[in-house]
Design a protein around this motif. Sequence first.
Motif, mmCIF file in Angstrom:
data_model
loop_
_atom_site.group_PDB
_atom_site.id
_atom_site.type_symbol
_atom_site.label_atom_id
_atom_site.label_comp_id
_atom_site.label_asym_id
_atom_site.label_seq_id
_atom_site.Cartn_x
_atom_site.Cartn_y
_atom_site.Cartn_z
ATOM 1 N N ASN A 6 34.893 45.412 40.891
ATOM 2 C CA ASN A 6 35.465 44.180 40.379
ATOM 3 C C ASN A 6 36.549 43.675 41.321
ATOM 4 O O ASN A 6 37.440 44.400 41.705
ATOM 5 C CB ASN A 6 36.047 44.481 38.990
ATOM 6 C CG ASN A 6 36.700 43.292 38.334
ATOM 7 O OD1 ASN A 6 36.712 42.189 38.871
ATOM 8 N ND2 ASN A 6 37.233 43.525 37.162
ATOM 9 N N THR A 7 36.476 42.378 41.677
ATOM 10 C CA THR A 7 37.511 41.812 42.530
ATOM 11 C C THR A 7 38.489 40.976 41.728
ATOM 12 O O THR A 7 39.379 40.372 42.281
ATOM 13 C CB THR A 7 36.895 40.953 43.655
ATOM 14 O OG1 THR A 7 36.106 39.922 43.041
ATOM 15 C CG2 THR A 7 36.088 41.785 44.605
ATOM 16 N N ASP A 8 38.341 40.907 40.415
ATOM 17 C CA ASP A 8 39.234 40.151 39.551
ATOM 18 C C ASP A 8 40.301 41.087 38.992
ATOM 19 O O ASP A 8 40.447 41.243 37.792
ATOM 20 C CB ASP A 8 38.437 39.483 38.433
ATOM 21 C CG ASP A 8 39.283 38.510 37.636
ATOM 22 O OD1 ASP A 8 40.253 37.965 38.188
ATOM 23 O OD2 ASP A 8 38.978 38.319 36.443
ATOM 24 N N GLU A 96 43.451 48.878 55.791
ATOM 25 C CA GLU A 96 42.015 48.842 55.532
ATOM 26 C C GLU A 96 41.326 50.121 55.991
ATOM 27 O O GLU A 96 40.141 50.128 56.270
ATOM 28 C CB GLU A 96 41.405 47.624 56.231
ATOM 29 C CG GLU A 96 41.935 46.312 55.677
ATOM 30 C CD GLU A 96 41.369 45.106 56.361
ATOM 31 O OE1 GLU A 96 40.439 45.242 57.184
ATOM 32 O OE2 GLU A 96 41.857 43.999 56.095
ATOM 33 N N GLU A 119 35.788 48.823 48.865
ATOM 34 C CA GLU A 119 35.587 47.372 48.700
ATOM 35 C C GLU A 119 36.711 46.767 47.873
ATOM 36 O O GLU A 119 37.227 45.697 48.212
ATOM 37 C CB GLU A 119 34.236 47.093 48.045
ATOM 38 C CG GLU A 119 33.060 47.384 48.959
ATOM 39 C CD GLU A 119 31.733 47.103 48.275
ATOM 40 O OE1 GLU A 119 31.717 46.404 47.229
ATOM 41 O OE2 GLU A 119 30.716 47.591 48.786
ATOM 42 N N GLN A 120 37.088 47.423 46.793
ATOM 43 C CA GLN A 120 38.202 46.934 45.974
ATOM 44 C C GLN A 120 39.482 46.877 46.794
ATOM 45 O O GLN A 120 40.238 45.913 46.715
ATOM 46 C CB GLN A 120 38.425 47.841 44.772
ATOM 47 C CG GLN A 120 37.381 47.718 43.702
ATOM 48 C CD GLN A 120 37.610 48.739 42.624
ATOM 49 O OE1 GLN A 120 37.584 49.932 42.898
ATOM 50 N NE2 GLN A 120 37.855 48.282 41.409
ATOM 51 N N THR A 123 40.039 43.953 48.990
ATOM 52 C CA THR A 123 40.118 42.645 48.334
ATOM 53 C C THR A 123 41.331 41.883 48.851
ATOM 54 O O THR A 123 42.453 42.395 48.813
ATOM 55 C CB THR A 123 40.232 42.808 46.794
ATOM 56 O OG1 THR A 123 39.103 43.520 46.327
ATOM 57 C CG2 THR A 123 40.322 41.461 46.111
ATOM 58 N N PRO A 124 41.126 40.644 49.320
ATOM 59 C CA PRO A 124 42.264 39.837 49.780
ATOM 60 C C PRO A 124 43.198 39.518 48.609
ATOM 61 O O PRO A 124 42.743 39.277 47.484
ATOM 62 C CB PRO A 124 41.618 38.555 50.300
ATOM 63 C CG PRO A 124 40.171 38.861 50.468
ATOM 64 C CD PRO A 124 39.854 39.958 49.506
ATOM 65 N N ALA A 127 42.542 36.544 46.419
ATOM 66 C CA ALA A 127 41.491 36.596 45.407
ATOM 67 C C ALA A 127 41.948 37.330 44.151
ATOM 68 O O ALA A 127 41.135 37.631 43.284
ATOM 69 C CB ALA A 127 40.254 37.287 45.986
ATOM 70 N N MET A 128 43.233 37.613 44.059
ATOM 71 C CA MET A 128 43.751 38.426 42.951
ATOM 72 C C MET A 128 44.814 37.681 42.159
ATOM 73 O O MET A 128 45.435 36.750 42.669
ATOM 74 C CB MET A 128 44.378 39.706 43.515
ATOM 75 C CG MET A 128 43.416 40.560 44.281
ATOM 76 S SD MET A 128 44.166 42.100 44.721
ATOM 77 C CE MET A 128 44.503 42.755 43.113
ATOM 78 N N THR A 148 45.779 42.661 51.831
ATOM 79 C CA THR A 148 44.791 43.252 50.928
ATOM 80 C C THR A 148 45.441 44.069 49.811
ATOM 81 O O THR A 148 46.596 44.502 49.924
ATOM 82 C CB THR A 148 43.842 44.196 51.699
ATOM 83 O OG1 THR A 148 44.617 45.278 52.215
ATOM 84 C CG2 THR A 148 43.104 43.469 52.809
ATOM 85 N N LEU A 149 44.673 44.310 48.780
ATOM 86 C CA LEU A 149 45.124 45.147 47.677
ATOM 87 C C LEU A 149 45.546 46.525 48.173
ATOM 88 O O LEU A 149 46.612 47.026 47.831
ATOM 89 C CB LEU A 149 44.005 45.280 46.639
ATOM 90 C CG LEU A 149 44.263 46.281 45.505
ATOM 91 C CD1 LEU A 149 45.468 45.844 44.683
ATOM 92 C CD2 LEU A 149 43.025 46.426 44.636
#
Length: 158
Positions: A6-8, A96, A119-120, A123-124, A127-128, A148-149
Amino acid sequence: MTNEGNTDLALLRGATGYFVPADGPLPDTDLRAFRSALIAAARVGAGHVGEMEVQAYPRTFHTASVVDRTGESVVLCHVHHPWIAFAQERRNWYAEQFIHPPSWASAFTEEGFAVLNDEQLATPLSAMDTSVLTRGEWRQIRSYGITTLGGVLFNSWA
């Protein structure tokens, strides 16, 4: 935060390790639970727990490893939230350099941790939901070039 790709995702207070004293202290991830999860993961992976390094300022995570027949996997545990990530090598901060969770990572989930995949973690931030971050946190994020996260969660701001 789960390992569903999930990217949300929303950041929680304390994700960066910064806090305003007037807002009260940040939570602490249970170190004994982390150690217990490491032992369970090593058992599932038919390996053993390697070296463990408890978080020290300014890092925002504990570091440990599990050694199995494929080699050593570095396990990162956020100091304020029960978030787990994996890397190939020990570092003071990550942007990363994360790897996909090994097959035995499910042992952490069973112990109550959220296993974050590569992948999570890539996440940029754009996008969060970053509404919980303060101006001071954003100043640090920008000055270190974090995008990134994973860079926000597993860092060393010094």
